[in-house]
Write a protein that holds these residues in place. Sequence first.
Motif, PDB file in Angstrom:
ATOM      1  N   VAL A  83      -4.367   2.544  -6.584  1.00 44.34           N
ATOM      2  CA  VAL A  83      -3.387   2.993  -5.593  1.00 44.34           C
ATOM      3  C   VAL A  83      -1.996   2.603  -6.076  1.00 44.34           C
ATOM      4  N   ILE A  84      -1.069   3.562  -6.032  1.00 33.87           N
ATOM      5  CA  ILE A  84       0.339   3.313  -6.353  1.00 33.87           C
ATOM      6  C   ILE A  84       1.125   3.311  -5.053  1.00 33.87           C
ATOM      7  N   ASP A  85       1.778   2.201  -4.776  1.00 38.56           N
ATOM      8  CA  ASP A  85       2.645   2.085  -3.601  1.00 38.56           C
ATOM      9  C   ASP A  85       4.000   2.690  -3.977  1.00 38.56           C
ATOM     10  N   TYR A  86       4.310   3.854  -3.407  1.00 41.54           N
ATOM     11  CA  TYR A  86       5.532   4.549  -3.826  1.00 41.54           C
ATOM     12  C   TYR A  86       6.797   3.802  -3.432  1.00 41.54           C
ATOM     13  N   THR A  87       6.705   2.828  -2.521  1.00 45.08           N
ATOM     14  CA  THR A  87       7.885   2.049  -2.151  1.00 45.08           C
ATOM     15  C   THR A  87       8.215   0.986  -3.195  1.00 45.08           C
ATOM     16  N   ARG A  88       7.285   0.738  -4.127  1.00 44.87           N
ATOM     17  CA  ARG A  88       7.493  -0.322  -5.117  1.00 44.87           C
ATOM     18  C   ARG A  88       7.332   0.157  -6.558  1.00 44.87           C
ATOM     19  N   GLU A  89       6.618   1.276  -6.759  1.00 46.37           N
ATOM     20  CA  GLU A  89       6.331   1.750  -8.106  1.00 46.37           C
ATOM     21  C   GLU A  89       6.632   3.237  -8.201  1.00 46.37           C
ATOM     22  N   ASP A  90       6.771   3.693  -9.443  1.00 48.98           N
ATOM     23  CA  ASP A  90       6.926   5.116  -9.714  1.00 48.98           C
ATOM     24  C   ASP A  90       5.666   5.603 -10.423  1.00 48.98           C
ATOM     25  N   ILE A  91       5.372   6.884 -10.277  1.00 55.01           N
ATOM     26  CA  ILE A  91       4.145   7.396 -10.906  1.00 55.01           C
ATOM     27  C   ILE A  91       4.200   7.299 -12.422  1.00 55.01           C
TER      28      ILE A  91
END
Length: 322
Positions: free
Chosen positions: A193-201
């Motif tokens: 899971v990528i948390d978009y508030t902390r990481e970029d794809i």
Amino acid sequence: MKAIVQDAYGSEGLLSLRDIGVPVPGDDEVLVEMRAAGVGPEVWHTMTGKPYVARIALGLRRPKNPVRGWDGAGRVEAVGAKVTGFEPGDEVFGNCEGSFAEYARAKADRIVLKPADLTFEQAAALPVSGMTALQALSGTSRPRPGQRVLVIGASGGVGTYAVQLATMYGAEVTGVCGPAGADLVRSLGATHVIDYTREDITDSPHRFDIIVDNAGLRPLPVLRRALTPRGTLVIVGGEGGSGFLGGMSRGLRAVLLSPFTAQNLRNLVSLTRREDLLTLKDLTEKARITPVVDRTYPLAEAPMAIRHLRQGHPLGKLVVTI
């Protein structure tokens, strides 16, 4: 009957609960006593008339059909003269345009019998979002076992089905969502899971064979950098953007660019197909996929449901109950 009606394009503030006449089904239509209706981006688009190009089909100055709602589930009340395969009392789900009402008409080839084990609320969460995910992961974009699939907007209506389907096909799934949706996305089968508030794809060490983008905000070059050299990008819907085409312009650019690159760039506009509804029915009956309902709203609170859709980042699907 009571229905959620609007006279002009605009915000949910223009919607009102009114008493109107019960629709009369045509020869190839079914009259459905609605029990629940799905709330998805398609409802917002028909309410606002955006992107403006959609008004060619919806009505240039005002909605052709003033009753909101696009899909749902209920019981057959009456059938048209040419309809076979349905009879009063059958429980059905599918495309029931004008579903925010006590009764709605439906083309007979756009509904199927409801899975017996699903509630009306679960069944109402299935048609548009489920078919969109199914069509996004079909043909050249159907994952093969072991491929890496990135689902952007993984905790939303379409995304929850896309994660389940890609996992079912044997792919290694990475879901992109906010922190509140991480546990849900993992429970549906995502390995990462990528948390978009902390990481970029593009921060991931991997490149993806297939990307399903439900969010509609990332620039095309960013999405392509996250793809393998011969990967497939599926842009779903037309969210974001401005002007006549709105968010659809990004999908159009992808389609125009695709012939000139080794990457396969698709823009998906989901269509209601009876065979897809039957596939979804079969998959739910076999417990291969499960509708995720965030919360339900009574018919009178349908405007609140649409507001939550746009502002509240629901986990799964919102449903109006009738």
